[in-house]
Write an enzyme that holds these catalytic residues in place. Structure first.
Site, PDB file in Angstrom:
ATOM      1  N   THR A 264       2.315  14.288  75.326  1.00  0.00           N
ATOM      2  CA  THR A 264       1.524  14.160  76.551  1.00  0.00           C
ATOM      3  C   THR A 264       0.663  15.418  76.692  1.00  0.00           C
ATOM      4  O   THR A 264       1.060  16.501  76.277  1.00  0.00           O
ATOM      5  CB  THR A 264       2.418  13.955  77.790  1.00  0.00           C
ATOM      6  OG1 THR A 264       3.202  15.138  78.000  1.00  0.00           O
ATOM      7  CG2 THR A 264       3.314  12.739  77.647  1.00  0.00           C
ATOM      8  N   GLY A 265      -0.535  15.238  77.275  1.00  0.00           N
ATOM      9  CA  GLY A 265      -1.480  16.357  77.275  1.00  0.00           C
ATOM     10  C   GLY A 265      -1.911  16.671  75.849  1.00  0.00           C
ATOM     11  O   GLY A 265      -2.215  17.813  75.514  1.00  0.00           O
ATOM     12  N   GLY A 266      -1.964  15.622  75.016  1.00  0.00           N
ATOM     13  CA  GLY A 266      -2.232  15.815  73.579  1.00  0.00           C
ATOM     14  C   GLY A 266      -3.699  16.002  73.244  1.00  0.00           C
ATOM     15  O   GLY A 266      -4.048  16.250  72.093  1.00  0.00           O
TER      16      GLY A 266
ATOM     17  N   SER B 247      -5.732  18.385  74.295  1.00  0.00           N
ATOM     18  CA  SER B 247      -6.249  19.762  74.340  1.00  0.00           C
ATOM     19  C   SER B 247      -5.114  20.768  74.174  1.00  0.00           C
ATOM     20  O   SER B 247      -3.931  20.403  74.179  1.00  0.00           O
ATOM     21  CB  SER B 247      -6.966  20.011  75.681  1.00  0.00           C
ATOM     22  OG  SER B 247      -6.030  19.946  76.742  1.00  0.00           O
ATOM     23  N   GLY B 248      -5.504  22.024  74.058  1.00  0.00           N
ATOM     24  CA  GLY B 248      -4.568  23.153  74.113  1.00  0.00           C
ATOM     25  C   GLY B 248      -3.368  23.028  73.186  1.00  0.00           C
ATOM     26  O   GLY B 248      -3.486  22.676  72.003  1.00  0.00           O
TER      27      GLY B 248
ATOM     28  N   GLY C 186      -0.924  20.919  73.208  1.00  0.00           N
ATOM     29  CA  GLY C 186      -0.643  19.550  72.778  1.00  0.00           C
ATOM     30  C   GLY C 186      -1.448  19.196  71.545  1.00  0.00           C
ATOM     31  O   GLY C 186      -0.906  18.667  70.555  1.00  0.00           O
TER      32      GLY C 186
ATOM     33  N   TYR D 238       4.010  25.800  91.249  1.00  0.00           N
ATOM     34  CA  TYR D 238       3.956  25.647  89.791  1.00  0.00           C
ATOM     35  C   TYR D 238       5.222  26.219  89.146  1.00  0.00           C
ATOM     36  O   TYR D 238       5.868  25.566  88.321  1.00  0.00           O
ATOM     37  CB  TYR D 238       2.714  26.363  89.250  1.00  0.00           C
ATOM     38  CG  TYR D 238       2.592  26.380  87.751  1.00  0.00           C
ATOM     39  CD1 TYR D 238       1.983  25.317  87.069  1.00  0.00           C
ATOM     40  CD2 TYR D 238       3.072  27.449  86.986  1.00  0.00           C
ATOM     41  CE1 TYR D 238       1.865  25.333  85.679  1.00  0.00           C
ATOM     42  CE2 TYR D 238       2.957  27.473  85.607  1.00  0.00           C
ATOM     43  CZ  TYR D 238       2.344  26.408  84.954  1.00  0.00           C
ATOM     44  OH  TYR D 238       2.232  26.419  83.586  1.00  0.00           O
TER      45      TYR D 238
ATOM     46  N   SER E  64       7.589  27.333  81.113  1.00  0.00           N
ATOM     47  CA  SER E  64       6.686  28.471  81.338  1.00  0.00           C
ATOM     48  C   SER E  64       7.493  29.733  81.609  1.00  0.00           C
ATOM     49  O   SER E  64       8.557  29.678  82.239  1.00  0.00           O
ATOM     50  CB  SER E  64       5.774  28.232  82.537  1.00  0.00           C
ATOM     51  OG  SER E  64       5.028  29.407  82.820  1.00  0.00           O
TER      52      SER E  64
END
Ligand SMILES: NC(=O)c1ccc[n+]([C@@H]2O[C@H](COP(=O)([O-])OP(=O)(O)OC[C@H]3O[C@@H](n4cnc5c(N)ncnc54)[C@H](OP(=O)(O)O)[C@@H]3O)[C@@H](O)[C@H]2O)c1
Length: 250
Positions: free
Chosen positions: A12-14, A16-17, A19, A152, A139
């Site tokens: 997931t979030g693949g 960019s960044g 991922g 967050y 994080s």
């Protein structure tokens, strides 16, 4: 090396960044990858960049919506039939002083970073094979209090806690669950928040290894946790932060 030949991994979030960096390494290692994220444009660009034909499936998905995750699981089942790994990486940061946090911002951050991770894993379970591996993106902010990040940071603490219970819950099915907790990693999310050279230098000066991290630094740890090389590791967190959380640079 083709450690991931015939393996299928959902990211997931693949688009960019971290991922996308993980997708690059997995594809280079023979894997099939499923990229999930909201922006179709971003996913299309990522698919072109990966250039791996039918080994890449992109499914527009908002992980905070359980109906989207149901659809994602159906598409994976129809296309690949199964999963060997999940990188629950999608996340959002909406920083602000506690006094300024709105209900909408709270719901969005918790909806993506906590609810989204939980239901991504739940919906993937029927597709995960014995020996499957789940990696959550946590994080460093779950461990050190930084002003402006209350919601967050708490959402990341929630998912880091989740790996401990899920490790026990899913062990009978042969599924391992771990977290990577990145430090300062230069991605779109980081540069959107830390948007001047001076601010980035302040971040760098807190890192014992003396440099900001890259998406590839994190991807390397993710591949290790997805692979059988970490077969006896579950319920754990690996900090990928140059000792930002643990050590004072001098
Ligand atoms: N960069 C850092 O310094 C740092 C440090 C610690 C932890 N992290 C964590 O690392 C993870 C990856 O972030 P990144 O740094 O690689 O930044 P990024 O490039 O901005 O990646 C975030 C990804 O999450 C996706 N996303 C956001 N909301 C989503 C939603 N509702 N549904 C589906 N996908 C969604 C985004 O795609 P769409 O916008 O297209 O949906 C994007 O691809 C996040 O969980 C972040 O909290 C980052």
């Amino acid at each position: 090396m083709t450690e991931f030949a015939n393996k299928t991994v959902l990211i997931t979030g693949g688009g960019s960044g971290m991922g996308l960096a993980t997708a690059h390494k997995l594809v280079a290692d023979g894997a099939r990858v499923v990229l999930a994220g909201r922006s179709e444009e971003r996913l299309e660009t990522a698919v072109k960049e990966l250039d791996a034909g039918d080994r890449v499936l992109a499914v527009p998905t908002d992980v905070s919506r359980v109906a989207d995750l149901d659809q994602l699981a159906s598409r994976i089942e129809q296309t690949f039939g199964r999963l060997d790994g999940v990188f629950a990486n999608a996340g959002t940061a909406d920083f602000g002083r506690t006094a300024d946090v709105t209900e909408a911002s709270f719901d969005n951050v918790v909806g993506v970073n906590f609810k989204g991770v939980f239901f991504t894993i739940q919906k993937a379970l029927p597709l995960l094979l014995d020996g499957g591996s789940v990696v959550i993106n946590g994080s460093w902010l779950a461990h050190r209090g930084l002003a402006f990040t209350s919601v967050y940071a708490a959402s990341k603490a929630a998912v880091i806690n989740l790996v401990r219970t899920l490790a026990a819950d899913l062990a009978p099915q042969g599924i391992r669950v771990n977290t990577v907790s990145p430090g300062y990693i230069v991605t779109d999310m980081f540069t959107a928040i830390t948007n001047t050279p001076e601010a980035q230098e302040v971040c760098r000066s807190h890192v014992a290894l003396g440099r900001l991290g890259t998406a590839e630094d994190v991807a390397d740890a993710v591949l290790y946790l997805l692979s059988p090389r970490s077969a006896y590791i579950t319920g754990q967190e690996i900090g990928v932060d140059g000792a930002l959380t643990t050590s004072v640079p001098l």
